[in-house]
Write a protein that holds these residues in place. Structure first.
Motif, short mmCIF file in Angstrom:
data_model
loop_
_atom_site.label_atom_id
_atom_site.label_comp_id
_atom_site.label_asym_id
_atom_site.label_seq_id
_atom_site.Cartn_x
_atom_site.Cartn_y
_atom_site.Cartn_z
N ALA A 30 0.84 -1.20 0.00
CA ALA A 30 0.00 0.00 0.00
C ALA A 30 0.87 1.25 0.00
O ALA A 30 0.58 2.23 -0.71
CB ALA A 30 -0.92 -0.01 1.22
N HIS A 33 2.28 1.84 -3.48
CA HIS A 33 1.25 2.36 -4.40
C HIS A 33 0.96 3.83 -4.11
O HIS A 33 0.74 4.63 -5.03
CB HIS A 33 -0.03 1.53 -4.28
N ASP A 34 0.97 4.21 -2.82
CA ASP A 34 0.74 5.61 -2.46
C ASP A 34 1.88 6.49 -2.96
O ASP A 34 1.66 7.58 -3.50
CB ASP A 34 0.60 5.73 -0.94
N ARG A 68 -5.32 4.81 -10.87
CA ARG A 68 -5.22 3.38 -10.59
C ARG A 68 -4.31 3.12 -9.39
O ARG A 68 -4.61 2.25 -8.55
CB ARG A 68 -4.68 2.66 -11.83
N SER A 69 -3.22 3.84 -9.29
CA SER A 69 -2.33 3.67 -8.14
C SER A 69 -3.04 4.05 -6.85
O SER A 69 -2.85 3.40 -5.80
CB SER A 69 -1.06 4.52 -8.32
N SER A 70 -3.85 5.08 -6.89
CA SER A 70 -4.61 5.49 -5.71
C SER A 70 -5.60 4.41 -5.30
O SER A 70 -5.77 4.11 -4.11
CB SER A 70 -5.34 6.81 -5.98
N VAL A 71 -6.28 3.82 -6.31
CA VAL A 71 -7.23 2.75 -6.02
C VAL A 71 -6.53 1.54 -5.40
O VAL A 71 -6.99 0.95 -4.43
CB VAL A 71 -7.98 2.35 -7.31
N LEU A 72 -5.38 1.17 -5.99
CA LEU A 72 -4.63 0.03 -5.46
C LEU A 72 -4.16 0.30 -4.04
O LEU A 72 -4.15 -0.62 -3.20
CB LEU A 72 -3.43 -0.27 -6.36
N HIS A 73 -3.78 1.52 -3.75
CA HIS A 73 -3.39 1.88 -2.38
C HIS A 73 -4.55 1.61 -1.43
O HIS A 73 -4.39 0.98 -0.37
CB HIS A 73 -2.98 3.34 -2.31
N GLU A 75 -7.17 -0.35 -1.87
CA GLU A 75 -7.49 -1.78 -1.80
C GLU A 75 -6.51 -2.53 -0.90
O GLU A 75 -6.90 -3.42 -0.14
CB GLU A 75 -7.48 -2.38 -3.21
N CYS A 76 -5.23 -2.18 -0.97
CA CYS A 76 -4.23 -2.83 -0.12
C CYS A 76 -4.46 -2.47 1.36
O CYS A 76 -4.32 -3.33 2.24
CB CYS A 76 -2.83 -2.42 -0.55
#
Length: 426
Positions: A30, A33-34, A68-73, A75-76
């Motif tokens: 996370a 990704h952030d 997308r990177s924000s979303v993955l952050h 989700e993690c």
């Protein structure tokens, strides 16, 4: 046969500490990704602020990567929180089982204190723990439910043992238990010797070394190492006679020993196994591993829990009980969900048992019902088939168990002796 399932047994499928380590790795992901999202936002802003640069860069795609990177952050972060919650829930189940087993002594009080700590950290945990146990209780006899031909005429044949094991709680041997009473005297006679070239290979190889033909109920392999040290592997058969007239007859592997062991009483088969191990040269404190089928699984469980030997590994197939082993002991339990004898274990302990390497391998032998299938799931040959499937599954948990045999291949000499036991008059 249906597909096999490999787990730790009970309602707890993984170790809580392993889940917490996984959550830590999710936190690290996370964070990365952030950091990526912030770097992409900075790059995007500089591009759009620089006259003419936007025409050279696909800013729409760049902004999409940022989003997308924000979303993955997110989700993690959510996945890490959920994983920690499940770790706490699994720990709560462990503490609940410990509190029930230990009663109101110091250990039980400590377990209840741990439960209160977890409840205070998140009030959802008790309900989640109850849900885990309820689902495990609903699913533990899945294979038996299909064994109901002729409108339910034979249904009780399969399900009654399961209900007996679950209701009586005799299917799990509590920690600290010792067999009660004194069994009839036995004589143990060596009837066959051999010199295997190596230790067992895989679970199927281990089960295949249980004596096959009538005439011997126990085999002991002695592994002698340079310097004089020795280790032992014991193979114990299942019940050899079911005739009512043999209740207390010459063969100790009968229904009398079955009922005695299940009720927590000393049996002639248990005493005969110990006598065979001693006759092979083992002394208190020596390392003894055990591979057993059916009634032999009950014998093996009690040897592991109360004998004077060091028992690091127990492999059972179709055992009507599960032992409560220490954290330095590994249990490998193979069981068909449609095996009525295995069902007497009542699904085992909701918290599992033994070391982190312990595994429970299950499958449904005969989905549906055919008259020729009745009783077949309990045969040793059927469990060798299950073990072969487990060996071929390339599951890391099975592979870690198989490594427990590796040290035996360093033995200078391997000697195998099969023993015949009989009850004798007092």
């Amino acid at each position: 046969m249906s597909g096999i399932d490999v787990g730790h047994g009970g309602a707890i499928s993984v170790d809580p500490d392993e889940l917490r380590q996984l959550a830590g790795r999710m936190d690290a992901a996370a964070l990365r990704h952030d950091e990526a999202a912030r770097a992409l936002r900075t790059a995007y802003q500089r591009i759009v602020d620089t006259p003419g640069l936007s025409a050279l860069v696909d800013t729409v795609a760049l902004w999409g990567l940022c989003q997308r990177s924000s979303v993955l952050h997110g989700e993690c972060v959510d996945a890490a929180a959920s994983t920690r919650l499940m770790a706490d829930t699994y720990e709560y189940v462990e503490l609940l089982i410990e509190a029930r087993a230990r009663g109101f002594g110091a250990v039980g009080d400590e377990a209840r204190a741990g439960m209160r700590r977890l409840e205070e950290s998140d009030p959802r945990i008790p309900d989640l723990a109850r849900g885990l146990i309820e689902r495990w209780e609903d699913e533990r006899f899945a294979g038996l439910i299909t064994q109901v031909p002729l409108g339910g005429l034979l249904g009780p044949v399969g399900i009654v043992p399961a209900l007996v094991g679950a209701g009586s709680r005799l299917g799990v041997i509590p920690r600290g238990s010792r067999l009660r009473g004194v069994a009839e005297p036995v004589t143990v006679t060596p009837v066959k010797t051999a010199t295997p070239s190596a230790a067992p290979s895989g679970l199927a190889g281990a089960l295949s070394r249980i004596p096959e033909k009538r005439g011997a109920q126990v085999a002991v392999e002695k592994y002698s190492f340079a310097g004089g040290a020795a280790k032992y592997v014991v193979y114990v058969k299942g019940t050899q006679t079911f005739a009512p007239g043999d209740m207390g007859g010459p063969d100790p592997w009968d229904m009398k020993s079955n009922s005695q062991l299940y009720l927590g009483q000393t049996s002639a088969s248990y005493e005969a196994t110990l006598a065979a191990v001693e006759a092979a040269g083992a002394r208190p404190g020596d390392e003894v591993r055990i591979v057993a089928h059916s009634q032999g699984g009950m014998v093996a469980s009690h040897v592991a829990m109360q004998s004077e030997y060091d028992v690091p590994l127990v492999v059972t197939a179709g055992s009507p009980v599960d032992p409560t082993l220490d954290e330095d002991q590994t249990l490998v339990a193979l069981g068909y969900t449609d095996d009525p004898v295995r069902a007497l274990a009542g699904g085992g302990s909701p918290a599992g048992t033994g070391s982190r390497d312990s595994v429970v391998v299950t499958a449904e032998h005969s989905p549906g019902f055919a008259w020729g299938d009745f009783g077949e799931p309990h045969l040793l040959a059927a469990y060798v088939d299950l073990a072969e499937d487990a060996d071929a599954a390339a599951d890391p948990r099975i592979e870690s168990v198989e490594r427990l045999w590796d040290d035996l291949d360093d033995a200078a000499v391997i000697e195998r002796t099969e023993y015949r036991a009989e009850r004798t008059a007092r």
